[in-house]
Design a protein around this motif. Structure first.
Motif, PDB file in Angstrom:
ATOM      1  N   ILE A   1       0.836  -1.208   0.000  1.00 56.19           N
ATOM      2  CA  ILE A   1       0.000   0.000   0.000  1.00 56.19           C
ATOM      3  C   ILE A   1       0.870   1.258   0.000  1.00 56.19           C
ATOM      4  N   SER A   2       1.971   1.215   0.762  1.00 50.96           N
ATOM      5  CA  SER A   2       2.885   2.370   0.793  1.00 50.96           C
ATOM      6  C   SER A   2       3.476   2.614  -0.589  1.00 50.96           C
ATOM      7  N   LEU A   3       3.836   1.521  -1.277  1.00 47.83           N
ATOM      8  CA  LEU A   3       4.406   1.639  -2.623  1.00 47.83           C
ATOM      9  C   LEU A   3       3.414   2.309  -3.569  1.00 47.83           C
ATOM     10  N   VAL A   4       2.157   1.886  -3.493  1.00 46.74           N
ATOM     11  CA  VAL A   4       1.123   2.474  -4.354  1.00 46.74           C
ATOM     12  C   VAL A   4       0.951   3.960  -4.047  1.00 46.74           C
ATOM     13  N   LEU A   5       0.863   4.299  -2.753  1.00 49.88           N
ATOM     14  CA  LEU A   5       0.625   5.694  -2.369  1.00 49.88           C
ATOM     15  C   LEU A   5       1.804   6.601  -2.731  1.00 49.88           C
ATOM     16  N   LEU A   6       3.019   6.030  -2.768  1.00 54.14           N
ATOM     17  CA  LEU A   6       4.182   6.840  -3.127  1.00 54.14           C
ATOM     18  C   LEU A   6       4.310   7.026  -4.634  1.00 54.14           C
ATOM     19  N   LEU A   7       3.954   5.989  -5.393  1.00 53.20           N
ATOM     20  CA  LEU A   7       4.198   6.022  -6.836  1.00 53.20           C
ATOM     21  C   LEU A   7       2.982   6.394  -7.668  1.00 53.20           C
ATOM     22  N   VAL A   8       1.804   6.480  -7.030  1.00 51.69           N
ATOM     23  CA  VAL A   8       0.590   6.727  -7.801  1.00 51.69           C
ATOM     24  C   VAL A   8       0.652   8.060  -8.544  1.00 51.69           C
ATOM     25  N   GLY A   9       1.415   9.011  -8.002  1.00 56.41           N
ATOM     26  CA  GLY A   9       1.537  10.308  -8.666  1.00 56.41           C
ATOM     27  C   GLY A   9       2.226  10.209 -10.006  1.00 56.41           C
ATOM     28  N   ASP A  10       3.139   9.222 -10.148  1.00 55.32           N
ATOM     29  CA  ASP A  10       3.849   9.056 -11.424  1.00 55.32           C
ATOM     30  C   ASP A  10       2.905   8.643 -12.544  1.00 55.32           C
ATOM     31  N   LEU A  11       1.786   7.987 -12.169  1.00 54.96           N
ATOM     32  CA  LEU A  11       0.825   7.560 -13.185  1.00 54.96           C
ATOM     33  C   LEU A  11       0.074   8.749 -13.788  1.00 54.96           C
ATOM     34  N   SER A  12       0.061   9.878 -13.077  1.00 57.30           N
ATOM     35  CA  SER A  12      -0.696  11.046 -13.554  1.00 57.30           C
ATOM     36  C   SER A  12      -0.147  11.560 -14.884  1.00 57.30           C
ATOM     37  N   THR A  13       1.135  11.280 -15.141  1.00 57.35           N
ATOM     38  CA  THR A  13       1.732  11.751 -16.403  1.00 57.35           C
ATOM     39  C   THR A  13       1.430  10.798 -17.565  1.00 57.35           C
ATOM     40  N   THR A  14       0.860   9.632 -17.244  1.00 60.76           N
ATOM     41  CA  THR A  14       0.608   8.639 -18.300  1.00 60.76           C
ATOM     42  C   THR A  14      -0.866   8.555 -18.697  1.00 60.76           C
ATOM     43  N   VAL A  15      -1.746   9.234 -17.954  1.00 57.40           N
ATOM     44  CA  VAL A  15      -3.170   9.172 -18.292  1.00 57.40           C
ATOM     45  C   VAL A  15      -3.563  10.416 -19.084  1.00 57.40           C
ATOM     46  N   ASN A  16      -4.563  10.261 -19.930  1.00 58.86           N
ATOM     47  CA  ASN A  16      -4.999  11.371 -20.782  1.00 58.86           C
ATOM     48  C   ASN A  16      -6.122  12.190 -20.155  1.00 58.86           C
ATOM     49  N   ASN A  17      -6.741  11.618 -19.123  1.00 58.15           N
ATOM     50  CA  ASN A  17      -7.858  12.301 -18.464  1.00 58.15           C
ATOM     51  C   ASN A  17      -7.318  13.266 -17.400  1.00 58.15           C
ATOM     52  N   ASP A  18      -7.610  14.572 -17.560  1.00 62.18           N
ATOM     53  CA  ASP A  18      -7.073  15.589 -16.641  1.00 62.18           C
ATOM     54  C   ASP A  18      -7.599  15.402 -15.222  1.00 62.18           C
ATOM     55  N   VAL A  19      -8.890  15.047 -15.118  1.00 55.86           N
ATOM     56  CA  VAL A  19      -9.493  14.879 -13.791  1.00 55.86           C
ATOM     57  C   VAL A  19      -8.824  13.721 -13.055  1.00 55.86           C
ATOM     58  N   LEU A  20      -8.648  12.599 -13.777  1.00 56.56           N
ATOM     59  CA  LEU A  20      -8.002  11.429 -13.167  1.00 56.56           C
ATOM     60  C   LEU A  20      -6.554  11.745 -12.792  1.00 56.56           C
ATOM     61  N   ALA A  21      -5.882  12.497 -13.662  1.00 53.66           N
ATOM     62  CA  ALA A  21      -4.484  12.866 -13.376  1.00 53.66           C
ATOM     63  C   ALA A  21      -4.398  13.703 -12.099  1.00 53.66           C
ATOM     64  N   LYS A  22      -5.359  14.626 -11.930  1.00 50.11           N
ATOM     65  CA  LYS A  22      -5.350  15.470 -10.718  1.00 50.11           C
ATOM     66  C   LYS A  22      -5.632  14.640  -9.469  1.00 50.11           C
ATOM     67  N   ILE A  23      -6.544  13.662  -9.606  1.00 47.69           N
ATOM     68  CA  ILE A  23      -6.858  12.804  -8.455  1.00 47.69           C
ATOM     69  C   ILE A  23      -5.644  11.977  -8.057  1.00 47.69           C
ATOM     70  N   LEU A  24      -4.975  11.391  -9.051  1.00 53.56           N
ATOM     71  CA  LEU A  24      -3.781  10.579  -8.769  1.00 53.56           C
ATOM     72  C   LEU A  24      -2.694  11.411  -8.111  1.00 53.56           C
ATOM     73  N   ASN A  25      -2.523  12.636  -8.597  1.00 49.20           N
ATOM     74  CA  ASN A  25      -1.516  13.512  -8.019  1.00 49.20           C
ATOM     75  C   ASN A  25      -1.918  13.979  -6.626  1.00 49.20           C
ATOM     76  N   TRP A  26      -3.222  14.129  -6.410  1.00 46.92           N
ATOM     77  CA  TRP A  26      -3.733  14.617  -5.126  1.00 46.92           C
ATOM     78  C   TRP A  26      -3.501  13.596  -4.019  1.00 46.92           C
ATOM     79  N   ILE A  27      -3.646  12.313  -4.350  1.00 42.38           N
ATOM     80  CA  ILE A  27      -3.480  11.281  -3.312  1.00 42.38           C
ATOM     81  C   ILE A  27      -2.041  10.771  -3.203  1.00 42.38           C
ATOM     82  N   SER A  28      -1.159  11.274  -4.077  1.00 41.74           N
ATOM     83  CA  SER A  28       0.234  10.826  -4.051  1.00 41.74           C
ATOM     84  C   SER A  28       0.956  11.380  -2.821  1.00 41.74           C
ATOM     85  N   PHE A  29       1.457  10.481  -1.979  1.00 44.33           N
ATOM     86  CA  PHE A  29       2.205  10.910  -0.801  1.00 44.33           C
ATOM     87  C   PHE A  29       3.510  11.589  -1.205  1.00 44.33           C
TER      88      PHE A  29
END
Length: 235
Positions: free
Chosen positions: A166-194
Motif C-alpha cells: 500500500i505504501s508503494l502504491v501511495l508513493l508512486l501513484v503520482g507518477d501515473l498522472s503523467t501517463t493518463v490522458n484524463n485531466d481529472v483522473l491525473a489530478k486525483i492521482l496527483n492529489w493522493i500521491s504521498f
C-alpha cells in the motif's frame, strides 16, 4: 494511553526489532551522508532526507507497525487488552504514539552528522528542518495505515507485506498522472500521491494543505483501527 505507549516503546527495545529498525535507518542515512562528504558541500544535506524518504517509508515503517496488533492477536493477548478498563482509542493512540516516537528517535539521531558538519560548513537548516517535518507528517500517516493493517491479521509477515504494498502504491501513484490522458483522473492521482505531497517540504516550503492531508489520513486510519477493535470487543 501514556502507559500503553510506554509499554509498547519498551517492547521495541526489549526485542531485536527496535535495534534493527534504528540500525538500518542510520545505515541508510550514513550511506547518503558519506556521499555528501564526498561532494564536500553541506548544501546537499537536504537531499539526504529527500532521497532516503522512499526507503524509510517503504522498508522501515512496516517493520515497526507489523507487530502492533498482529502480535497481540497471535498471542491471544488482545482479549485481555480489550477487556481492560481503557478505551479503544487510548489503546490505538498509545500504540500509534509508540511507533511514531520510534520513527522520531531515528530521524533525530540522523541529524548528528548534520550537526557535526555545521561546525565546518553552513547547512541550510530551515530547509533541512522543513524536510524532516514533512517526513514526520508523512510517517505519521503511514504508521496509522500500518497499524490498521496490523489489526486485520495475526501474521506479522502479512501485515508488513501489505503495508509495504500500500505504501508503494501511495508513493508512486503520482507518477501515473503523467501517463493518463484524463485531466481529472491525473489530478486525483496527483492529489493522493504521498510523494507529491512531500516534495514541497524538501524545497523548504511549509505546505499547510499537505500537512492537513497527512494528519487527516492518520486520523481516518486511527479511527478505522479503533472501530476494528471495538467490533472485537463486542463480538
Amino acid at each position: 494511553m501514556i502507559a500503553i505507549a510506554k509499554k509498547e516503546l519498551r517492547g521495541y527495545f526489549f526485542a531485536p526489532i527496535g535495534y534493527v529498525f534504528l540500525g538500518i535507518m542510520l545505515l541508510i542515512f550514513g550511506f547518503f551522508y558519506e556521499q555528501v562528504l564526498g561532494m564536500q558541500s553541506s548544501g546537499y544535506i537536504p537531499m539526504v532526507y529527500s532521497t532516503a524518504f522512499t526507503w524509510m517509508m517503504l522498508i522501515l515503517l512496516p517493520l515497526i507497525t507489523m507487530r502492533t496488533f498482529s502480535e497481540e492477536i497471535r498471542n491471544k493477548t488482545d482479549q485481555g487488552l480489550l477487556t481492560a478498563p481503557v478505551g479503544v482509542f487510548s489503546i490505538v493512540f498509545g500504540k500509534f504514539l509508540a511507533a511514531f516516537l520510534m520513527f522520531t528517535i531515528g530521524i533525530l539521531a540522523s541529524l548528528i552528522p548534520a550537526v557535526v558538519i555545521s561546525f565546518i560548513g553552513s547547512p541550510d537548516w530551515p530547509r533541512i528542518l522543513c524536510t524532516i517535518l514533512g517526513a514526520l507528517l508523512c510517517g505519521a500517516a503511514f504508521i496509522a495505515i500500518g497499524n490498521f493493517i496490523s489489526s486485520l491479521t495475526q501474521s506479522q509477515v502479512v501485515s508488513a507485506i501489505a503495508t509495504f504494498g500500500i505504501s508503494l502504491v501511495l508513493l508512486l501513484v503520482g507518477d501515473l498522472s503523467t501517463t493518463v490522458n484524463n485531466d481529472v483522473l491525473a489530478k486525483i492521482l496527483n492529489w493522493i500521491s504521498f510523494n507529491a505531497r512531500f516534495q514541497p517540504f524538501t524545497n523548504g516550503i511549509f505546505n499547510v494543505t499537505s500537512m492537513i492531508f497527512f494528519l487527516s489520513v492518520a486520523a481516518v486510519f486511527l479511527f478505522l483501527t479503533a472501530r476494528k477493535l471495538e467490533s472485537k470487543r463486542w463480538s
